[in-house]
Design a protein around this motif. Structure first.
Motif, PDB file in Angstrom:
ATOM      1  N   CYS A 135       0.833  -1.210   0.000  1.00 65.35           N
ATOM      2  CA  CYS A 135       0.000   0.000   0.000  1.00 65.35           C
ATOM      3  C   CYS A 135       0.863   1.253   0.000  1.00 65.35           C
ATOM      4  O   CYS A 135       0.512   2.257  -0.628  1.00 65.35           O
ATOM      5  CB  CYS A 135      -0.918   0.000   1.212  1.00 65.35           C
ATOM      6  SG  CYS A 135      -2.281  -1.182   1.125  1.00 65.35           S
ATOM      7  N   THR A 138       2.183   1.849  -3.584  1.00 68.51           N
ATOM      8  CA  THR A 138       1.077   2.321  -4.424  1.00 68.51           C
ATOM      9  C   THR A 138       0.667   3.744  -4.048  1.00 68.51           C
ATOM     10  O   THR A 138       0.465   4.603  -4.915  1.00 68.51           O
ATOM     11  CB  THR A 138      -0.133   1.384  -4.292  1.00 68.51           C
ATOM     12  OG1 THR A 138       0.272   0.047  -4.591  1.00 68.51           O
ATOM     13  CG2 THR A 138      -1.247   1.797  -5.241  1.00 68.51           C
ATOM     14  N   ASN A 139       0.566   3.999  -2.753  1.00 65.35           N
ATOM     15  CA  ASN A 139       0.147   5.319  -2.281  1.00 65.35           C
ATOM     16  C   ASN A 139       1.160   6.390  -2.691  1.00 65.35           C
ATOM     17  O   ASN A 139       0.795   7.480  -3.137  1.00 65.35           O
ATOM     18  CB  ASN A 139      -0.005   5.299  -0.764  1.00 65.35           C
ATOM     19  CG  ASN A 139      -0.815   6.462  -0.237  1.00 65.35           C
ATOM     20  OD1 ASN A 139      -2.029   6.471  -0.353  1.00 65.35           O
ATOM     21  ND2 ASN A 139      -0.153   7.452   0.334  1.00 65.35           N
ATOM     22  N   LEU A 142       0.988   7.081  -6.522  1.00 64.37           N
ATOM     23  CA  LEU A 142      -0.210   7.855  -6.870  1.00 64.37           C
ATOM     24  C   LEU A 142      -0.114   9.292  -6.350  1.00 64.37           C
ATOM     25  O   LEU A 142      -0.588  10.220  -7.007  1.00 64.37           O
ATOM     26  CB  LEU A 142      -1.451   7.172  -6.309  1.00 64.37           C
ATOM     27  CG  LEU A 142      -1.811   5.833  -6.969  1.00 64.37           C
ATOM     28  CD1 LEU A 142      -2.979   5.171  -6.246  1.00 64.37           C
ATOM     29  CD2 LEU A 142      -2.131   6.013  -8.438  1.00 64.37           C
TER      30      LEU A 142
END
Length: 248
Positions: A135, A138-139, A142
């Motif tokens: 996570c 990915t975080n 983004l």
């Protein structure tokens, strides 16, 4: 030099975004990104949110008395989130902003639908660290590409089942760290001009005024009803960004 109408737009945007944060304790970067990306473009919107987001989240990160415990527990997630911002900004500097605006719109729509549906994941402790790394990467990516740190970061923190005060402090730590990394990475890619940084600093004033107004309104409003209206508004703004990007 920006036109007076543009300056007014920036001031009103951060007044609204600060008001939302004052009422429900979150939402400033998401609201400001959604409004400014649709009018000024994604890269300027990301630059403008830097100072207000950092300043208004520092207190949230420090107040609560759980800073050391949170960092010790969540450091794999936090470190990977911060580091992954840099390759995300490299993509931002090289990909047409239309497609990244589309991605931002999709993220905002997904975030709004997730909260309107009141969906909550529960993450077993044994999977916490591995999921945190995934996570976090990915975080961070983004965040670097769109300026938004809410997905999947906030969903991950909610899935840990943290007490409310720890959850709020954890979000403050995440947003502060990622936004600092975003500012440094944008500067490294020459995406952060002195003018934009100056405007971001000026935007702090209406953001703080909005927060104060929101905190006063909180006593008179139903937080549940306001949250629902807020996420419906985000759903509309995210949908507009998607349609605008697809429409070319």
């Amino acid at each position: 030099m920006l036109e007076p109408l543009t300056l007014l737009l920036i001031a009103v945007t951060f007044l609204i975004a600060g008001g939302v944060k004052g009422v429900i304790g979150m939402g400033m970067p998401t609201v400001s990104l959604a409004l400014l990306a649709a009018t000024l473009g994604l890269q300027p919107a990301m630059a403008l949110l830097l100072v207000p987001t950092i300043v208004t989240n520092v207190w949230q990160a420090l107040v609560g008395g759980q800073l050391l415990a949170i960092v010790c527990r969540l450091w794999p997630f936090l470190v990977t989130s911060v580091v992954a911002v840099w390759p995300g900004v490299m993509v931002l500097a090289r990909v047409e902003s239309r497609w990244l605006s589309l991605l931002l719109g999709v993220l905002i729509v997904g975030y709004a639908l997730l909260n309107l549906g009141m969906a909550r994941m529960v993450l077993p402790v044994r999977h916490e660290r591995g999921a945190g790394v995934g996570c976090g990467v990915t975080n961070g990516l983004l965040t670097g590409m769109t300026g938004s740190s809410v997905f999947p970061g906030v969903a991950y923190l909610q899935a840990l089942g943290l007490p409310r005060d720890q959850l709020i402090q954890s979000m403050g730590i995440l947003f502060t760290a990622c936004t600092l990394s975003l500012g440094l990475a944008m500067g490294g890619e020459n995406l952060l001009t002195g003018e934009l940084l100056g405007l971001s600093t000026l935007a702090l004033a209406p953001a703080l005024v909005g927060m104060r107004m929101g905190q006063r309104l909180r006593r008179r409003l139903s937080e549940t009803s306001f949250r629902r209206a807020f996420f419906l508004g985000l759903l509309a703004m995210g949908s507009y960004l998607v349609l605008r990007a697809l429409g070319g």
